[in-house]
Design an enzyme around this catalytic site. Structure first.
Site, PDB file in Angstrom:
ATOM      1  N   HIS A   1      12.630  35.379  83.946  1.00 15.12           N
ATOM      2  CA  HIS A   1      11.658  36.323  83.367  1.00 15.12           C
ATOM      3  C   HIS A   1      10.986  35.813  82.096  1.00 15.12           C
ATOM      4  O   HIS A   1      10.069  36.437  81.586  1.00 15.12           O
ATOM      5  CB  HIS A   1      12.309  37.683  83.084  1.00 15.12           C
ATOM      6  CG  HIS A   1      13.191  37.664  81.861  1.00 15.12           C
ATOM      7  ND1 HIS A   1      14.475  37.198  81.887  1.00 15.12           N
ATOM      8  CD2 HIS A   1      12.954  38.029  80.581  1.00 15.12           C
ATOM      9  CE1 HIS A   1      14.999  37.289  80.680  1.00 15.12           C
ATOM     10  NE2 HIS A   1      14.091  37.791  79.856  1.00 15.12           N
TER      11      HIS A   1
HETATM   12  C1  UD1 Z   1      12.309  41.656  76.836  1.00 14.53           C
HETATM   13  C2  UD1 Z   1      12.799  40.827  75.665  1.00 14.53           C
HETATM   14  C3  UD1 Z   1      13.654  39.668  76.174  1.00 14.53           C
HETATM   15  C4  UD1 Z   1      14.729  40.150  77.113  1.00 14.53           C
HETATM   16  C5  UD1 Z   1      14.088  40.957  78.229  1.00 14.53           C
HETATM   17  C6  UD1 Z   1      15.100  41.487  79.213  1.00 14.53           C
HETATM   18  C7  UD1 Z   1      11.284  40.755  73.721  1.00 14.53           C
HETATM   19  C8  UD1 Z   1      10.387  39.886  72.948  1.00 14.53           C
HETATM   20  N1  UD1 Z   1      11.715  40.252  74.882  1.00 14.53           N
HETATM   21  O1  UD1 Z   1      11.410  40.826  77.576  1.00 14.53           O
HETATM   22  O2  UD1 Z   1      14.242  39.027  75.080  1.00 14.53           O
HETATM   23  O3  UD1 Z   1      15.413  39.040  77.653  1.00 14.53           O
HETATM   24  O4  UD1 Z   1      13.393  42.060  77.637  1.00 14.53           O
HETATM   25  O5  UD1 Z   1      14.446  42.157  80.253  1.00 14.53           O
HETATM   26  O6  UD1 Z   1      11.620  41.831  73.285  1.00 14.53           O
HETATM   27  N2  UD1 Z   1       8.025  46.232  82.181  1.00 14.53           N
HETATM   28  C9  UD1 Z   1       8.090  47.186  83.154  1.00 14.53           C
HETATM   29  N3  UD1 Z   1       9.054  48.125  83.079  1.00 14.53           N
HETATM   30  C10 UD1 Z   1       9.974  48.145  82.078  1.00 14.53           C
HETATM   31  C11 UD1 Z   1       9.888  47.148  81.081  1.00 14.53           C
HETATM   32  C12 UD1 Z   1       8.924  46.197  81.145  1.00 14.53           C
HETATM   33  O7  UD1 Z   1       7.298  47.220  84.079  1.00 14.53           O
HETATM   34  O8  UD1 Z   1      10.842  49.027  82.075  1.00 14.53           O
HETATM   35  C13 UD1 Z   1       6.970  45.218  82.269  1.00 14.53           C
HETATM   36  C14 UD1 Z   1       5.818  45.613  81.396  1.00 14.53           C
HETATM   37  O9  UD1 Z   1       4.650  45.464  82.122  1.00 14.53           O
HETATM   38  C15 UD1 Z   1       5.840  44.631  80.254  1.00 14.53           C
HETATM   39  C16 UD1 Z   1       6.598  43.436  80.833  1.00 14.53           C
HETATM   40  O10 UD1 Z   1       7.451  43.964  81.843  1.00 14.53           O
HETATM   41  O11 UD1 Z   1       4.591  44.284  79.792  1.00 14.53           O
HETATM   42  C17 UD1 Z   1       7.410  42.736  79.808  1.00 14.53           C
HETATM   43  O12 UD1 Z   1       8.251  43.673  79.126  1.00 14.53           O
HETATM   44  P1  UD1 Z   1       8.644  43.437  77.592  1.00 14.53           P
HETATM   45  O13 UD1 Z   1       9.628  44.443  77.151  1.00 14.53           O
HETATM   46  O14 UD1 Z   1       7.441  43.251  76.796  1.00 14.53           O
HETATM   47  O15 UD1 Z   1       9.337  42.034  77.621  1.00 14.53           O
HETATM   48  P2  UD1 Z   1      10.392  41.440  78.619  1.00 14.53           P
HETATM   49  O16 UD1 Z   1       9.770  40.298  79.339  1.00 14.53           O
HETATM   50  O17 UD1 Z   1      11.091  42.494  79.435  1.00 14.53           O
END
Ligand code: UD1
Length: 367
Positions: free
Chosen positions: A201
């Site tokens: 991811h």
């Molecule tokens: C975040 C953390 C990362 C961790 C990961 C675990 C930061 C900088 N990164 O990354 O360290 O390893 O979580 O998962 O905080 N999204 C959904 N549903 C959700 C959550 C996210 O669809 O419930 C999608 C959203 O479109 C979002 C993307 O995933 O834009 C990324 O989510 P985000 O929380 O920004 O970062 P992660 O890649 O999950």
């Protein structure tokens, strides 16, 4: 004493659960749980609260997705009035996600004592957003709870007062130890061994479409030898959809799944021939479980998993990844016989880290 916990993203939940549990046995402690809403899907959040038997959050800030600045700022703006209203004596933050650093900044501006669980980890790669989050959170913390000697050394090198550093062990392993027997019941009945388990991811892997496409090709190749189980993070799912690649994988033994709940995923890790990942926490869980782990990153903030012998950094090198999988498959009988051995455990990764955190906090408040 009033302790307020801030959690936001999936890897926070398994770290906060044992600390909430340990502190709930302390008569002098009252607790509040704030969920920032950084992760909001049922599969990324709700199911973890259920399986980890966490109390429902007292407050959900509902910040959701956004750019790093937007997400961090949204947590700060929404958290400040909550902290002013609830005036905790101590705020505990976990790991290295955007919610962690945002809460740390708000606490420092308001003069609220801050504890960081999983302090001192360093990849020395400032291109990773998590590395910036770790550096800043540690600088702002009053109590730094570490899980390995290298973390202590990193903090001391950055000028952190030794008196603030408490090596307590690994809270994520507390959760694993508690729930492993339950997880065994969640192993999928239709899955035959051997299989490889995959998670990817990190932006460095999944936002680079040519590289993601190469990785996918490698997984398809690998699935000629064994089942490949790949629970797909929402960020990765979006990118895979962009590659339109699912159709081409449908006939292979590569299974793309939705994100899995904690117990299901732990059961899969426990019995995997090996794991391919770019996650931080999975490097640690496989170390505890003694499962070979191939980390698709150039560096790790968790070097103890490499020196321990379970984790290998394969970087962004297709040949290295392929050679490593072949080596593991070639030596599978040896791996099977050493699986689950408890003779070579990392010190303090023993299921009791959260109790040690509670002791430090309660002892400190009594002074
Ligand atoms: C975040 C953390 C990362 C961790 C990961 C675990 C930061 C900088 N990164 O990354 O360290 O390893 O979580 O998962 O905080 N999204 C959904 N549903 C959700 C959550 C996210 O669809 O419930 C999608 C959203 O479109 C979002 C993307 O995933 O834009 C990324 O989510 P985000 O929380 O920004 O970062 P992660 O890649 O999950």
């Amino acid at each position: 004493m009033h302790i307020l916990h801030v959690v936001g993203a999936r890897p926070n939940f398994m770290k906060a659960a044992p600390v909430l549990r340990a502190l709930s046995t302390c008569d002098s402690v009252r607790q509040t749980l704030v969920h920032t809403g950084q992760h909001y899907d049922a599969a990324m959040s709700d199911v973890f609260f259920q399986q980890l038997e966490m109390p429902q959050p007292d407050c959900n800030l509902g910040v959701g997705s956004g750019s790093h600045a937007q997400q961090t700022a949204a947590v700060m703006v929404a958290l400040e009035p909550v902290l002013l209203d609830r005036s905790p004596d101590l705020v505990l933050v976990y790991g290295d996600v955007n919610s962690t650093v945002a809460a740390a900044l708000v606490c420092s501006k308001l003069g609220i004592r801050l504890g960081h669980v999983e302090a001192g980890l360093r990849s020395r790669d400032r291109c990773m957003p998590e590395e910036i989050n770790r550096l800043l959170t540690d600088q702002l913390s009053d109590l730094l709870f570490t899980h390995s000697p290298d973390a202590d050394e990193n903090l001391l090198r950055e000028g952190i007062d030794a008196a603030k550093i408490h090596r307590v062990g690994n809270v994520m392993i507390d959760t694993l130890v508690r729930l492993l027997p339950e997880a065994e019941k969640h192993f999928p009945a239709d899955l035959t061994s051997p299989y490889a388990l995959v998670t990817l991811h990190r932006p460095s892997n999944v936002d680079d479409l040519p590289w993601l496409s190469e990785l996918l090709q490698m997984l398809i190749e690998l699935s000629a030898d064994l089942n490949v189980i790949f629970p797909v993070h929402p960020r990765t799912r979006r990118q895979l959809d962009a590659l339109c690649s699912q159709a081409s994988t449908s006939s292979s033994r590569l299974r793309l799944l939705d994100p899995l709940p904690y117990l299901e995923f732990l059961a899969l890790q426990r019995h995997a021939a090996f794991v391919i990942t770019d996650s931080g926490g999975i490097q640690e869980e496989t170390t505890f479980l003694n499962i070979p782990c191939l980390t698709v990153r150039e560096n790790t903030e968790r070097p103890i998993t490499v020196t321990h012998g379970t984790n290998q950094l394969v970087g962004r090198d297709f040949d290295k990844l392929r050679t490593a999988t072949q080596q593991i498959l070639g030596s599978r009988s040896r791996i099977a016989s050493s699986k689950g051995s408890s003779t070579n455990r990392v010190p303090l990764w023993d299921g009791h880290a959260a109790e040690r955190i509670a002791q430090v906090i309660v002892r400190g408040s009594a002074k």
